[in-house]
Design a protein around this motif. Sequence first.
Motif, PDB file in Angstrom:
ATOM      1  N   ILE A 166     -34.674 -24.314  -7.754  1.00  0.00           N
ATOM      2  CA  ILE A 166     -34.752 -24.108  -9.206  1.00  0.00           C
ATOM      3  C   ILE A 166     -33.380 -24.326  -9.844  1.00  0.00           C
ATOM      4  O   ILE A 166     -33.265 -24.933 -10.920  1.00  0.00           O
ATOM      5  N   LYS A 167     -32.335 -23.865  -9.176  1.00  0.00           N
ATOM      6  CA  LYS A 167     -30.975 -24.045  -9.692  1.00  0.00           C
ATOM      7  C   LYS A 167     -30.618 -25.524  -9.773  1.00  0.00           C
ATOM      8  O   LYS A 167     -30.030 -25.981 -10.764  1.00  0.00           O
ATOM      9  N   ILE A 168     -30.964 -26.283  -8.741  1.00  0.00           N
ATOM     10  CA  ILE A 168     -30.692 -27.725  -8.742  1.00  0.00           C
ATOM     11  C   ILE A 168     -31.459 -28.407  -9.862  1.00  0.00           C
ATOM     12  O   ILE A 168     -30.932 -29.283 -10.555  1.00  0.00           O
ATOM     13  N   MET A 169     -32.717 -28.012 -10.052  1.00  0.00           N
ATOM     14  CA  MET A 169     -33.552 -28.643 -11.065  1.00  0.00           C
ATOM     15  C   MET A 169     -33.055 -28.354 -12.482  1.00  0.00           C
ATOM     16  O   MET A 169     -33.119 -29.203 -13.370  1.00  0.00           O
ATOM     17  N   LEU A 170     -32.522 -27.140 -12.700  1.00  0.00           N
ATOM     18  CA  LEU A 170     -32.123 -26.732 -14.043  1.00  0.00           C
ATOM     19  C   LEU A 170     -30.737 -27.233 -14.446  1.00  0.00           C
ATOM     20  O   LEU A 170     -30.420 -27.249 -15.630  1.00  0.00           O
ATOM     21  N   ARG A 171     -29.917 -27.620 -13.484  1.00  0.00           N
ATOM     22  CA  ARG A 171     -28.561 -28.034 -13.845  1.00  0.00           C
ATOM     23  C   ARG A 171     -28.593 -29.394 -14.522  1.00  0.00           C
ATOM     24  O   ARG A 171     -29.518 -30.195 -14.336  1.00  0.00           O
ATOM     25  N   ALA A 172     -27.568 -29.656 -15.320  1.00  0.00           N
ATOM     26  CA  ALA A 172     -27.460 -30.937 -16.003  1.00  0.00           C
ATOM     27  C   ALA A 172     -27.161 -32.025 -14.974  1.00  0.00           C
ATOM     28  O   ALA A 172     -26.931 -31.747 -13.792  1.00  0.00           O
ATOM     29  N   GLN A 173     -27.134 -33.286 -15.423  1.00  0.00           N
ATOM     30  CA  GLN A 173     -26.906 -34.411 -14.516  1.00  0.00           C
ATOM     31  C   GLN A 173     -25.599 -34.221 -13.760  1.00  0.00           C
ATOM     32  O   GLN A 173     -24.514 -34.239 -14.339  1.00  0.00           O
ATOM     33  N   ALA A 174     -25.706 -34.028 -12.440  1.00  0.00           N
ATOM     34  CA  ALA A 174     -24.517 -33.774 -11.622  1.00  0.00           C
ATOM     35  C   ALA A 174     -23.885 -35.062 -11.123  1.00  0.00           C
ATOM     36  O   ALA A 174     -22.711 -35.068 -10.753  1.00  0.00           O
ATOM     37  N   PHE A 175     -24.637 -36.136 -11.102  1.00  0.00           N
ATOM     38  CA  PHE A 175     -24.145 -37.407 -10.576  1.00  0.00           C
ATOM     39  C   PHE A 175     -24.154 -38.445 -11.695  1.00  0.00           C
ATOM     40  O   PHE A 175     -25.212 -38.934 -12.086  1.00  0.00           O
ATOM     41  N   ASP A 176     -22.953 -38.751 -12.203  1.00  0.00           N
ATOM     42  CA  ASP A 176     -22.799 -39.731 -13.266  1.00  0.00           C
ATOM     43  C   ASP A 176     -22.245 -41.016 -12.651  1.00  0.00           C
ATOM     44  O   ASP A 176     -21.093 -41.051 -12.211  1.00  0.00           O
ATOM     45  N   PRO A 177     -23.035 -42.088 -12.585  1.00  0.00           N
ATOM     46  CA  PRO A 177     -22.567 -43.316 -11.935  1.00  0.00           C
ATOM     47  C   PRO A 177     -21.336 -43.930 -12.569  1.00  0.00           C
ATOM     48  O   PRO A 177     -20.505 -44.514 -11.877  1.00  0.00           O
ATOM     49  N   THR A 178     -21.181 -43.791 -13.889  1.00  0.00           N
ATOM     50  CA  THR A 178     -20.015 -44.392 -14.551  1.00  0.00           C
ATOM     51  C   THR A 178     -18.717 -43.741 -14.083  1.00  0.00           C
ATOM     52  O   THR A 178     -17.687 -44.415 -13.960  1.00  0.00           O
ATOM     53  N   ILE A 179     -18.760 -42.444 -13.813  1.00  0.00           N
ATOM     54  CA  ILE A 179     -17.562 -41.751 -13.320  1.00  0.00           C
ATOM     55  C   ILE A 179     -17.195 -42.260 -11.932  1.00  0.00           C
ATOM     56  O   ILE A 179     -16.014 -42.489 -11.625  1.00  0.00           O
ATOM     57  N   TYR A 180     -18.198 -42.464 -11.086  1.00  0.00           N
ATOM     58  CA  TYR A 180     -17.919 -42.986  -9.745  1.00  0.00           C
ATOM     59  C   TYR A 180     -17.376 -44.410  -9.807  1.00  0.00           C
ATOM     60  O   TYR A 180     -16.495 -44.780  -9.012  1.00  0.00           O
ATOM     61  N   VAL A 181     -17.880 -45.215 -10.725  1.00  0.00           N
ATOM     62  CA  VAL A 181     -17.358 -46.580 -10.879  1.00  0.00           C
ATOM     63  C   VAL A 181     -15.885 -46.538 -11.260  1.00  0.00           C
ATOM     64  O   VAL A 181     -15.062 -47.273 -10.703  1.00  0.00           O
ATOM     65  N   GLU A 182     -15.525 -45.676 -12.203  1.00  0.00           N
ATOM     66  CA  GLU A 182     -14.127 -45.548 -12.609  1.00  0.00           C
ATOM     67  C   GLU A 182     -13.234 -45.155 -11.439  1.00  0.00           C
ATOM     68  O   GLU A 182     -12.154 -45.719 -11.232  1.00  0.00           O
ATOM     69  N   GLN A 183     -13.698 -44.171 -10.665  1.00  0.00           N
ATOM     70  CA  GLN A 183     -12.906 -43.695  -9.535  1.00  0.00           C
ATOM     71  C   GLN A 183     -12.735 -44.783  -8.486  1.00  0.00           C
ATOM     72  O   GLN A 183     -11.653 -44.928  -7.904  1.00  0.00           O
ATOM     73  N   ALA A 217      -2.755 -45.328   1.491  1.00  0.00           N
ATOM     74  CA  ALA A 217      -2.391 -44.586   0.285  1.00  0.00           C
ATOM     75  C   ALA A 217      -3.584 -43.852  -0.314  1.00  0.00           C
ATOM     76  O   ALA A 217      -3.419 -43.008  -1.211  1.00  0.00           O
ATOM     77  N   LEU A 218      -4.792 -44.141   0.162  1.00  0.00           N
ATOM     78  CA  LEU A 218      -5.994 -43.509  -0.384  1.00  0.00           C
ATOM     79  C   LEU A 218      -6.266 -42.132   0.219  1.00  0.00           C
ATOM     80  O   LEU A 218      -7.141 -41.413  -0.261  1.00  0.00           O
ATOM     81  N   GLU A 219      -5.534 -41.773   1.260  1.00  0.00           N
ATOM     82  CA  GLU A 219      -5.791 -40.500   1.922  1.00  0.00           C
ATOM     83  C   GLU A 219      -5.579 -39.322   0.973  1.00  0.00           C
ATOM     84  O   GLU A 219      -6.343 -38.348   0.980  1.00  0.00           O
ATOM     85  N   GLU A 220      -4.548 -39.411   0.150  1.00  0.00           N
ATOM     86  CA  GLU A 220      -4.286 -38.329  -0.816  1.00  0.00           C
ATOM     87  C   GLU A 220      -5.428 -38.199  -1.811  1.00  0.00           C
ATOM     88  O   GLU A 220      -5.854 -37.085  -2.153  1.00  0.00           O
ATOM     89  N   LYS A 221      -5.952 -39.344  -2.265  1.00  0.00           N
ATOM     90  CA  LYS A 221      -7.085 -39.314  -3.187  1.00  0.00           C
ATOM     91  C   LYS A 221      -8.340 -38.744  -2.525  1.00  0.00           C
ATOM     92  O   LYS A 221      -9.133 -38.068  -3.165  1.00  0.00           O
ATOM     93  N   ALA A 222      -8.491 -39.015  -1.231  1.00  0.00           N
ATOM     94  CA  ALA A 222      -9.649 -38.498  -0.517  1.00  0.00           C
ATOM     95  C   ALA A 222      -9.628 -36.979  -0.472  1.00  0.00           C
ATOM     96  O   ALA A 222     -10.669 -36.324  -0.616  1.00  0.00           O
ATOM     97  N   ASN A 223      -8.456 -36.402  -0.284  1.00  0.00           N
ATOM     98  CA  ASN A 223      -8.336 -34.945  -0.217  1.00  0.00           C
ATOM     99  C   ASN A 223      -8.603 -34.277  -1.561  1.00  0.00           C
ATOM    100  O   ASN A 223      -8.865 -33.071  -1.617  1.00  0.00           O
ATOM    101  N   GLU A 224      -8.530 -35.050  -2.652  1.00  0.00           N
ATOM    102  CA  GLU A 224      -8.795 -34.504  -3.985  1.00  0.00           C
ATOM    103  C   GLU A 224     -10.284 -34.494  -4.320  1.00  0.00           C
ATOM    104  O   GLU A 224     -10.686 -33.870  -5.300  1.00  0.00           O
ATOM    105  N   GLN A 225     -11.098 -35.180  -3.520  1.00  0.00           N
ATOM    106  CA  GLN A 225     -12.518 -35.315  -3.829  1.00  0.00           C
ATOM    107  C   GLN A 225     -13.280 -34.027  -3.538  1.00  0.00           C
ATOM    108  O   GLN A 225     -13.091 -33.399  -2.512  1.00  0.00           O
ATOM    109  N   THR A 226     -14.154 -33.664  -4.470  1.00  0.00           N
ATOM    110  CA  THR A 226     -15.042 -32.516  -4.270  1.00  0.00           C
ATOM    111  C   THR A 226     -16.378 -32.936  -3.666  1.00  0.00           C
ATOM    112  O   THR A 226     -17.103 -32.098  -3.121  1.00  0.00           O
ATOM    113  N   ASP A 227     -16.696 -34.236  -3.779  1.00  0.00           N
ATOM    114  CA  ASP A 227     -17.922 -34.771  -3.200  1.00  0.00           C
ATOM    115  C   ASP A 227     -17.660 -35.104  -1.725  1.00  0.00           C
ATOM    116  O   ASP A 227     -16.878 -36.015  -1.418  1.00  0.00           O
ATOM    117  N   PRO A 228     -18.284 -34.384  -0.779  1.00  0.00           N
ATOM    118  CA  PRO A 228     -18.003 -34.626   0.646  1.00  0.00           C
ATOM    119  C   PRO A 228     -18.358 -36.037   1.100  1.00  0.00           C
ATOM    120  O   PRO A 228     -17.690 -36.596   1.969  1.00  0.00           O
TER     121      PRO A 228
END
Length: 285
Positions: free
Chosen positions: A78-95, A110-121
Amino acid sequence: MNVVYLIGIALALLFTLFGIIFNIGIHPGQSPMFTFSFSPDSLWNFVDLSSILIVVGGTLAVVIACYPKLAKSFPKHIKIMLRAQAFDPTIYVEQLVELAQIARKNGLLALEEKANEQTDPFFKQAIMLIVDANDPDRVRSILENDIEQTSARHQEVVAMYERGSNAAPAFGMIGTLIGLINMLKTLDGADMESLGPNMSVALITTFYGSFLAHVIFNPIAANLTARDEEEVLCRQIIVEGIMAIQSGENPKFLRERLMTFMNQKSREGGSGEDAQEGRRKKRGK
């Protein structure tokens, strides 16, 4: 918050209650043409504890019996269903475009530092796979298998609610049959004026079953399916973007290629430097 879902459920309840409480009659050629009556006591005609136990209890029992491990996760679903759009494709394209620019200037390490900043496993795993210089075919195989397994788990959850949607009307019919059998058993010598009320009680379970299936279970299954499709789309974008970064693709061309995963409206709103800067400002507020 998934406001559209809440509005839809609220309207379904409102129209159902309106149909029960209010009565509007149309009389062509008469004055007044419309007659309107308000009878809140009609709600009590639709309350029957035995029918509720048969339909709700029976449906939940079948769902739990078919999916014993998943049934305990009702609140999470129910929590997953009620939350707003959690996956925005445009944000992933930018990243991904940003990662492509960094990799082109400073290399994949050089991408290792950026990988550690990601919240998406999943995104973090994808970045680390190319940082560790794995074979491209192996990277794609690992990521695509992850997508398939995740989507399969999601579809199993959706199937659980679809099972509930199928079971509810069936238990509604079972309750109706129980009521009719009990009524017919006592028909001999009974007061004929009681047949109408007894029949209405027998049919209440059908009402409960249909309501539970089409207002509760079906919308949940549809919304969870939509959430799965959003996540799968974003993960497919990540896979294509990561593979392109590993092969050293031009960041500008990468943006155009990843935009093809989205519909035309999203592309128009997600292409160009001005649109990119606008989204960054929006995220920063």
